[in-house]
Write an enzyme that holds these catalytic residues in place. Structure first.
Site, PDB file in Angstrom:
ATOM      1  N   HIS A   5     137.228  34.588  67.334  1.00 21.45           N
ATOM      2  CA  HIS A   5     136.523  33.473  67.968  1.00 21.45           C
ATOM      3  C   HIS A   5     135.174  33.193  67.312  1.00 21.45           C
ATOM      4  O   HIS A   5     134.566  32.159  67.587  1.00 21.45           O
ATOM      5  CB  HIS A   5     136.342  33.740  69.471  1.00 21.45           C
ATOM      6  CG  HIS A   5     135.323  34.771  69.816  1.00 21.45           C
ATOM      7  ND1 HIS A   5     135.641  36.066  70.145  1.00 21.45           N
ATOM      8  CD2 HIS A   5     133.967  34.696  69.897  1.00 21.45           C
ATOM      9  CE1 HIS A   5     134.541  36.741  70.428  1.00 21.45           C
ATOM     10  NE2 HIS A   5     133.508  35.935  70.273  1.00 21.45           N
TER      11      HIS A   5
ATOM     12  N   ASP B 259     147.500  33.452  77.888  1.00 17.52           N
ATOM     13  CA  ASP B 259     147.087  34.811  78.194  1.00 17.52           C
ATOM     14  C   ASP B 259     147.102  35.755  76.999  1.00 17.52           C
ATOM     15  O   ASP B 259     146.321  36.690  76.939  1.00 17.52           O
ATOM     16  CB  ASP B 259     147.992  35.381  79.294  1.00 17.52           C
ATOM     17  CG  ASP B 259     147.858  34.607  80.590  1.00 17.52           C
ATOM     18  OD1 ASP B 259     146.820  33.943  80.756  1.00 17.52           O
ATOM     19  OD2 ASP B 259     148.784  34.653  81.408  1.00 17.52           O
TER      20      ASP B 259
ATOM     21  N   SER C  64     129.615  40.268  69.996  1.00 18.04           N
ATOM     22  CA  SER C  64     131.051  40.115  69.790  1.00 18.04           C
ATOM     23  C   SER C  64     131.373  40.121  68.300  1.00 18.04           C
ATOM     24  O   SER C  64     130.631  39.599  67.471  1.00 18.04           O
ATOM     25  CB  SER C  64     131.559  38.824  70.437  1.00 18.04           C
ATOM     26  OG  SER C  64     130.845  37.706  69.969  1.00 18.04           O
TER      27      SER C  64
END
Length: 398
Positions: A178, A255, A331
């Site tokens: 991401h 998910d 992250s």
């Protein structure tokens, strides 16, 4: 000086805390295992990305640990689609590569070498967590060249998109998907992605220290040097290629996407620093003290490298849930463990996951929050290792 003596004792305590426990009968150790082979097949050109959206430093998912555990196991053909990958080149060109999987038992993608005595279930916490900082802030700011530029802290790097990463090869950086891709397209800055390395100073006029929040323990209140206010200086190296698994690109809206929140960057030139080896993630209960560690550049502490360790909690075959204190910017950090390497007769740190970030779910009207890391499974190890080595022969044991 009294504060130096207190600091020395506290630093020694931190060192002891970071050591795995040594048992009289056995040591927690890395167990080498045969891993599958993930080989690239045909590669096709894809349309040039737009690079419009800013990078997200946090991710969220409506799927909690129980939801992930109930998800159907992907088939062999599902895994081939999920582990297919895109490669973004520094000139803006994009390719997609199909893969083949060999020597893999589709009944399990866990770590069979560690399976003895492992139920796959972890202790469940019923304490409601409300923030990315859980209770007292247990993070340590690392400063001074004696720490910052030495292993293992030296493997932590900063991405120009705002995330963190970990050196896992002579010119390779492991990070979160991401940080470069929002699930639909590559983010702004991904084409000209840069990786920042802390630059050594000619003179280190400040003492090396761990800066600890005053509420961490009453015993060290006031027994540390004040934090350095000057921003750290970085040497930046451009990324040549960025590999992202299709499991993230296809799955970010559902998910399973969180399971594939990892990416590998290939730099345009070697970084000439020591890197950390990859390892297949053992079950949490096999980790020394169930403890994991990672360092990154949390954005609430600008100009500081932040280290933390904590006890691992629940886990699925692909995700590790924990309450390590962290903020956006951390992250992409490599989550690692330190265990005994019986082959080389030494303690060895290995990256066993990628810190994905803070996630929260709504369950029966109540909010539950976790910090989540993507585990390096045997298949992911095989894929990432191939990206680094360029051949499968050097990637058969993980």
């Amino acid at each position: 000086m009294r504060w130096r003596a207190a600091l020395s004792r506290f630093t020694s305590l931190l060192f002891l805390l970071s050591l795995p426990p040594v048992f009289s009968s056995s040591r927690p150790q890395w167990i080498l295992q045969r891993v599958p082979v993930v080989l690239p097949q045909q590669t096709e050109t894809r349309p040039v990305p737009h690079f419009l959206s800013p990078a997200r430093l946090d991710v969220s998912s409506p799927c909690d640990p129980e939801c992930h555990k109930r998800a159907p196991r992907p088939s062999y053909w599902d895994l081939r689609q999920l582990l297919a990958y895109e490669t973004l080149h520094s000139d803006g060109q994009l390719t997609e590569t199909a893969i083949g999987i060999y020597g893999f038992n589709t009944s399990s993608d866990s770590s069979p070498a560690y399976s003895s005595g492992s139920s796959g279930k972890a202790e469940r916490s019923h304490v409601r967590r409300k923030r990315q900082i859980f209770g007292h802030d247990g993070r340590f700011s690392i400063a001074g060249q004696n720490f910052l530029l030495k292993y293992p802290f030296s493997v932590a790097v900063k991405l120009s998109t705002g995330c963190s990463g970990t050196l896992v090869g002579d010119r390779h950086v492991l990070t979160a998907a991401h940080c470069v891709h929002d699930g639909k397209n590559y983010v702004k800055g991904a084409q000209k992605l840069r990786v920042g390395f802390l630059k050594p100073k000619h003179r280190d006029t400040q003492p090396s220290y761990f800066y600890v929040p005053s509420n961490f323990t009453n015993h060290v209140e006031g027994a540390y040097a004040p934090p350095i206010k000057d921003k750290m200086k970085f040497q930046w190296i451009r990324a040549k290629r960025t590999h992202v698994p299709k499991g993230w690109i296809k799955g970010n809206a559902n998910d399973i996407g969180m399971d594939y929140d990892y990416a590998l960057l290939e730099l345009k030139k070697p970084h000439k620093r020591r890197h950390m080896k990859l390892g297949v993630s053992p079950p949490a209960q096999k980790l020394p003290g169930r403890r994991v560690h990672f360092s990154g550049y949390d954005n609430d502490r600008p100009g500081e490298l932040v280290y933390r360790f904590c006890r691992a909690g629940e886990e699925t075959s692909d995700l590790l849930y924990q309450h390590c204190d962290a903020k956006p910017g951390a992250s992409g950090s490599g989550v690692y463990a330190r265990m005994w390497d019986g082959r080389h007769r030494r303690w060895e740190r290995k990256v066993i996951g990628v810190f994905s970030g803070h996630q929260w779910v709504e369950r029966q009207g109540a909010s539950q929050e976790f910090n989540v890391a993507v585990r390096i499974t045997p298949l992911k190890y095989a894929q990432i290792c191939y990206w680094i080595k360029g051949n499968f022969v050097d990637c058969r044991e993980g």
